[in-house]
Enzyme design. Structure first.
Site, PDB file in Angstrom:
ATOM      1  N   LYS A 106       0.851  -1.195   0.000  1.00 40.04           N
ATOM      2  CA  LYS A 106       0.000   0.000   0.000  1.00 40.04           C
ATOM      3  C   LYS A 106       0.874   1.227   0.000  1.00 40.04           C
ATOM      4  CE  LYS A 106      -4.498   0.782   0.299  1.00 40.04           C
ATOM      5  NZ  LYS A 106      -5.592  -0.136  -0.016  1.00 40.04           N
ATOM      6  N   GLY A 218     -20.378   6.655   2.377  1.00 33.62           N
ATOM      7  CA  GLY A 218     -19.260   6.911   1.459  1.00 33.62           C
ATOM      8  C   GLY A 218     -19.747   7.037   0.029  1.00 33.62           C
ATOM      9  N   GLY A 220     -17.393   7.476  -2.653  1.00 32.01           N
ATOM     10  CA  GLY A 220     -16.135   7.481  -3.397  1.00 32.01           C
ATOM     11  C   GLY A 220     -16.069   6.371  -4.432  1.00 32.01           C
ATOM     12  N   ALA A 222     -15.849   3.269  -4.333  1.00 24.46           N
ATOM     13  CA  ALA A 222     -16.658   2.071  -4.099  1.00 24.46           C
ATOM     14  C   ALA A 222     -18.123   2.412  -3.842  1.00 24.46           C
ATOM     15  CB  ALA A 222     -16.087   1.290  -2.914  1.00 24.46           C
ATOM     16  N   GLY A 223     -18.373   3.341  -2.921  1.00 19.38           N
ATOM     17  CA  GLY A 223     -19.737   3.619  -2.448  1.00 19.38           C
ATOM     18  C   GLY A 223     -20.692   4.106  -3.515  1.00 19.38           C
TER      19      GLY A 223
HETATM   20  N1  GLU Z   1      -7.292  -0.003  -3.529  1.00 26.15           N
HETATM   21  C1  GLU Z   1      -8.019  -1.208  -3.778  1.00 26.15           C
HETATM   22  C2  GLU Z   1      -8.065  -2.070  -2.541  1.00 26.15           C
HETATM   23  O1  GLU Z   1      -7.884  -1.613  -1.431  1.00 26.15           O
HETATM   24  C3  GLU Z   1      -7.494  -1.937  -5.005  1.00 26.15           C
HETATM   25  C4  GLU Z   1      -6.071  -2.356  -4.914  1.00 26.15           C
HETATM   26  C5  GLU Z   1      -5.512  -2.870  -6.224  1.00 26.15           C
HETATM   27  O2  GLU Z   1      -6.242  -2.932  -7.178  1.00 26.15           O
HETATM   28  O3  GLU Z   1      -4.320  -3.156  -6.222  1.00 26.15           O
HETATM   29  O4  GLU Z   1      -8.325  -3.238  -2.617  1.00 26.15           O
END
Ligand code: GLU
Length: 418
Positions: A106, A218, A220, A222-223
């Site tokens: 991350k 949310g 964003g 996803a939401g």
């Molecule tokens: N940010 C997204 C997650 O938390 C996707 C991560 C990705 O596609 O590498 O799963």
């Protein structure tokens, strides 16, 4: 005693609990408690005003036993290394549970993008990827979008990285726009995956989704897709939604188009025809499905006993704390764990990477159907693992952990790391 809210400590508490359930080898457990690599970078960015500003960013590679690191980049004013470490740990479990060939990673930058021009955002994105350039790559660690980052930012980063290497390296990052060889279906894949999990969970719990009332926290990446899809796919009624500015509640249901218009002006709480509510109030609403789709630590010891939803679908990363987990479990409210529910994003990122590496591109139908196969299999794995541990009565999160940790530990053993 005050509740532990440091996300990294929470990730360790969850790991420790799962290690105990599965009687995990002590050496493996110790190694899995800390990231393998954690990088902090301070870098200058020439802003379009002419002034130079210094920024701090992070990239954590939590574990790469099963393959290159994988995980998003967050641009957040309150970003910090402990949150990034936790999110990198959760990515490790997410990729392992989905059984895709990646470890976990991350990244993040401390920045408030809401007050930034497009030119400054581009300069920042390019400088950040330069600063972490030697730690990422298609076979080392592959970033993606997350909180306050998007396909355009991924495109700038792919371009900068390609320039650094004197050749196109589209497989170094995922979540790119289609014009730059992103994947069909990536933009709403986190929400689509979450809907497939909801479909399976509803079958299991005998919930009629056509009659379900849903609250989404949310608006964003996803939401905002989730609230549209839950109505389109199942006919459920979205009665509440919020963003960082506040929320709105209407028992008769909210209109997606009108919500988008309100959001374009600033916040969904400008929606006309509903009652204004706070983010906290949204979590206590009498609904069938509660979808936290914003950030971590939303359902805690302080409010878990007020949750009235029949099911929680964790589309955000880390929205439920371990103390809240216990309370929900005791109250018989199933919480579908984050690293299962929101794995659709990284699963389609895997498809994007595979398409970039092979140079062969798939149709949208192909992407969604393969996503459905993988996430439905993960859901069944989790349900079966929970049943196997029935004597101990573990929740879905712990069941998912035992599967994911088992797979990472097996790869570490095969590599001869212990
Ligand atoms: N940010 C997204 C997650 O938390 C996707 C991560 C990705 O596609 O590498 O799963």
């Amino acid at each position: 005693m005050a509740e532990e809210l440091d996300p990294f400590k929470i990730a360790q508490i969850q790991l420790d609990e799962a290690a105990e359930i599965m009687d995990l080898d002590k050496q493996v457990h110790a190694m899995l408690r800390e990231p393998m690599q954690s990088v902090t970078v301070n870098f200058p960015v020439r802003m379009h005003s002419g002034a130079t500003k210094e920024f701090t960013g992070f990239r954590v590679l939590y574990n790469n036993a099963r393959g290159p690191g994988k995980g998003g980049i967050r641009f957040h004013p309150a970003e910090n290394i402990d949150t990034v470490k936790a999110l990198a740990a959760w990515m490790t479990w997410k990729c392992a549970l989905a059984d895709i060939p990646f470890g976990g990673a991350k990244g993040g930058v401390i920045v408030d993008t809401k007050r930034m021009s497009e030119t400054d955002l581009e300069a920042l994105s390019r400088q950040y990827i330069r600063s972490i350039g030697s730690f990422v790559g298609p076979h080392t660690d592959v970033p993606a979008p997350d909180v306050y980052t998007n396909p355009q930012i991924m495109a700038w980063m792919a371009d900068e990285y390609s320039k650094m290497h004197g050749r196109d390296e589209f497989g170094m990052i995922t979540g790119k726009p289609l014009e730059l060889w992103g994947s069909q279906g990536r933009f709403d894949s986190t929400a689509v995956g979450g809907m497939y999990v909801l479909r399976e969970a509803a079958k299991l719990r005998k919930m009629n989704l056509r009659k379900a009332r849903v609250a989404v926290q949310g608006f964003g990446n996803a939401g905002h897709f989730a609230l549209d899809l839950v109505t389109k796919m199942f006919g459920s009624k979205v009665v509440a939604i919020s963003d960082s500015g506040g929320g709105v509640y209407s028992p008769g249901g909210l209109d997606y188009k009108k919500l988008q218009e309100a959001k374009a002006k600033g916040s969904v709480d400008d929606y006309r025809g509903g009652q204004k509510i706070t983010n906290e109030e949204l979590l206590d609403l009498d609904v069938d499905v509660l979808i936290p789709a914003a950030i971590e630590n939303q359902i805690t010891k302080a409010n878990a006993d007020k949750v009235r939803a029949k099911m929680v679908l964790e589309l955000a990363n880390g929205p439920v704390t371990p103390e809240a987990d216990k309370i929900l479990f005791e109250r018989g409210i199933p919480s579908m764990p984050d690293f299962l529910v929101n794995s659709g994003g990284v699963i389609v990122s895997y498809f994007e990477w595979a398409q970039n590496i092979s140079g062969y591109y798939w149709t949208k139908e192909d992407v969604y159907s393969r996503l459905d196969t993988i996430i439905t299999r993960s859901f069944r794995d989790v349900v079966n693992a929970q049943r196997e541990h029935k004597g101990r009565k573990i929740n879905y999160r712990m069941a998912a952990y035992t599967i994911a940790i088992g797979r990472v530990a097996a790869a570490m053993k095969a590599r001869g790391w212990y």
